[in-house]
Design a protein around this motif. Sequence first.
Motif, PDB file in Angstrom:
ATOM      1  N   UNK A   1       0.957  -1.214  -0.022  1.00  0.00           N
ATOM      2  CA  UNK A   1       0.086   0.138  -0.115  1.00  0.00           C
ATOM      3  C   UNK A   1       0.805   1.181   0.039  1.00  0.00           C
ATOM      4  N   UNK A   2       1.971   1.215   0.782  1.00  0.00           N
ATOM      5  CA  UNK A   2       2.806   2.640   0.868  1.00  0.00           C
ATOM      6  C   UNK A   2       3.510   2.745  -0.352  1.00  0.00           C
ATOM      7  N   UNK A   3       3.483   1.734  -1.311  1.00  0.00           N
ATOM      8  CA  UNK A   3       4.526   1.758  -2.500  1.00  0.00           C
ATOM      9  C   UNK A   3       3.589   1.622  -3.790  1.00  0.00           C
ATOM     10  N   UNK A   4       2.388   1.792  -3.507  1.00  0.00           N
ATOM     11  CA  UNK A   4       1.446   1.625  -4.747  1.00  0.00           C
ATOM     12  C   UNK A   4       1.801   2.549  -5.868  1.00  0.00           C
ATOM     13  N   UNK A   5       2.097   3.931  -5.523  1.00  0.00           N
ATOM     14  CA  UNK A   5       2.234   4.815  -6.737  1.00  0.00           C
ATOM     15  C   UNK A   5       3.647   4.321  -7.543  1.00  0.00           C
TER      16      UNK A   5
END
Length: 122
Positions: A27-31
């Motif tokens: 989630x924290x690395x989705x971009x």
Amino acid sequence: MAEGVNALVIFTDVRGFSRWSEANEVFVNLRGFIDGFMAVLRARFKAPAFEIRSRGDGALIYRRIDADLSRAEVSRLLARTLNAVRQVDADFARHCREFGRRVGHGAELSAFCAAWARRVSG
């Protein structure tokens, strides 16, 4: 009245994305993951011939087809497009492996592509 055009339209979707993306590491690395996926698409469906619109975990890829193309030319275009789809599959699998190693959470996902070549309204 809108005039019709001949177009090749491809819809892509990352299969398994919703459930996979819920993991904290992901989630924290989705971009970065989505940016990498879009880079894969742009590498295989190059502008200005193709136009790509990001749609969350998928994309719409569009190419106008000139009305004066022969059947043989359209067949070659479709064959090149299917080859590009196969290359996207391989590139995307590599992107998933690299992402999984980088963030410590596996990415067993696949890119689904559906394509249509037809006349569409303006």
